[in-house]
Design a protein around this motif. Sequence first.
Motif, short mmCIF file in Angstrom:
data_model
loop_
_atom_site.label_atom_id
_atom_site.label_comp_id
_atom_site.label_asym_id
_atom_site.label_seq_id
_atom_site.Cartn_x
_atom_site.Cartn_y
_atom_site.Cartn_z
N ASN A 1 0.82 -1.22 0.00
CA ASN A 1 0.00 0.00 0.00
C ASN A 1 0.85 1.27 0.00
N VAL A 2 1.94 1.28 0.74
CA VAL A 2 2.81 2.46 0.74
C VAL A 2 3.46 2.62 -0.64
N ARG A 3 3.91 1.53 -1.22
CA ARG A 3 4.49 1.62 -2.57
C ARG A 3 3.46 2.13 -3.58
N LYS B 1 2.81 5.85 -3.08
CA LYS B 1 3.91 6.66 -3.61
C LYS B 1 3.76 6.84 -5.13
N ARG B 2 3.41 5.77 -5.82
CA ARG B 2 3.21 5.89 -7.28
C ARG B 2 2.06 6.85 -7.59
N LEU B 3 0.97 6.74 -6.84
CA LEU B 3 -0.18 7.60 -7.07
C LEU B 3 0.12 9.06 -6.72
N ILE B 4 0.89 9.28 -5.67
CA ILE B 4 1.28 10.64 -5.30
C ILE B 4 2.11 11.25 -6.43
N GLN B 5 3.05 10.47 -6.94
CA GLN B 5 3.89 10.97 -8.03
C GLN B 5 3.05 11.34 -9.25
N GLN B 6 2.02 10.56 -9.53
CA GLN B 6 1.14 10.85 -10.66
C GLN B 6 0.21 12.03 -10.39
N SER B 7 -0.18 12.22 -9.12
CA SER B 7 -1.18 13.24 -8.77
C SER B 7 -0.59 14.63 -8.54
N PHE B 8 0.70 14.68 -8.23
CA PHE B 8 1.34 15.95 -7.95
C PHE B 8 2.49 16.12 -8.94
N PRO B 9 2.43 17.15 -9.77
CA PRO B 9 3.36 17.27 -10.89
C PRO B 9 4.81 17.60 -10.53
N SER B 10 5.09 18.03 -9.32
CA SER B 10 6.47 18.39 -9.00
C SER B 10 7.27 17.16 -8.56
N ALA C 1 -8.57 6.12 -1.13
CA ALA C 1 -9.62 5.21 -1.60
C ALA C 1 -9.06 4.20 -2.59
N GLU C 2 -8.18 4.64 -3.47
CA GLU C 2 -7.61 3.73 -4.46
C GLU C 2 -6.73 2.66 -3.80
N CYS C 3 -6.18 2.98 -2.64
CA CYS C 3 -5.38 2.00 -1.89
C CYS C 3 -6.27 1.07 -1.05
N GLY C 4 -7.59 1.28 -1.08
CA GLY C 4 -8.50 0.39 -0.38
C GLY C 4 -9.03 0.90 0.94
N ASN C 5 -8.70 2.13 1.30
CA ASN C 5 -9.15 2.68 2.57
C ASN C 5 -10.66 2.91 2.55
N THR C 6 -11.34 2.47 3.61
CA THR C 6 -12.77 2.74 3.77
C THR C 6 -13.06 3.05 5.24
N ALA C 7 -14.16 3.75 5.48
CA ALA C 7 -14.58 4.06 6.85
C ALA C 7 -14.90 2.77 7.61
N GLU C 8 -15.51 1.81 6.93
CA GLU C 8 -15.87 0.54 7.57
C GLU C 8 -14.62 -0.20 8.05
#
Length: 132
Positions: free
Chosen positions: A20-22, A25-34, A79-86
């Motif tokens: 999940n951390v890996r 990190k990939r999603l953060i790199q894609q979501s933030f352009p710097s 959410a994409e990593c599977g996090n839910t309130a439940e």
Amino acid sequence: MIRNRLLILAIGSNFHSWNNVRHAKRLIQQSFPSLVVYSATILTEPIGIGGKNFRNCLATMTTDLSLEEVIQRIKRIEAECGNTAEKRTRNIIEMDIDILLHAGQRHHQADWQRPYIRQLMRELLPEDLITE
């Protein structure tokens, strides 16, 4: 508009934490352009909940996104990593991303005093930015 301000994120997971951390990190790199710079990833005991140990790291980058835009992006990543309130009610935290600093404003003030946050911050920032 905010221009190229420092953004610091705290990333944590206690379930399938390595993957999940890996993935986050990939999603953060894609979501933030710097350029995103990460601290080491360490294991810590849970604070305030039961369950497994957490795998934690920090991410620093610059952004011109508003606080609301950053929040939307990190919620989507969680959410994409599977996090839910439940799952959280069962102490399963697949992904938790907290904004520690955005555009000069500190958030999650108590986290700044946690030893593991201070340890990871020292890898990324000058001491005066950590203690002020």
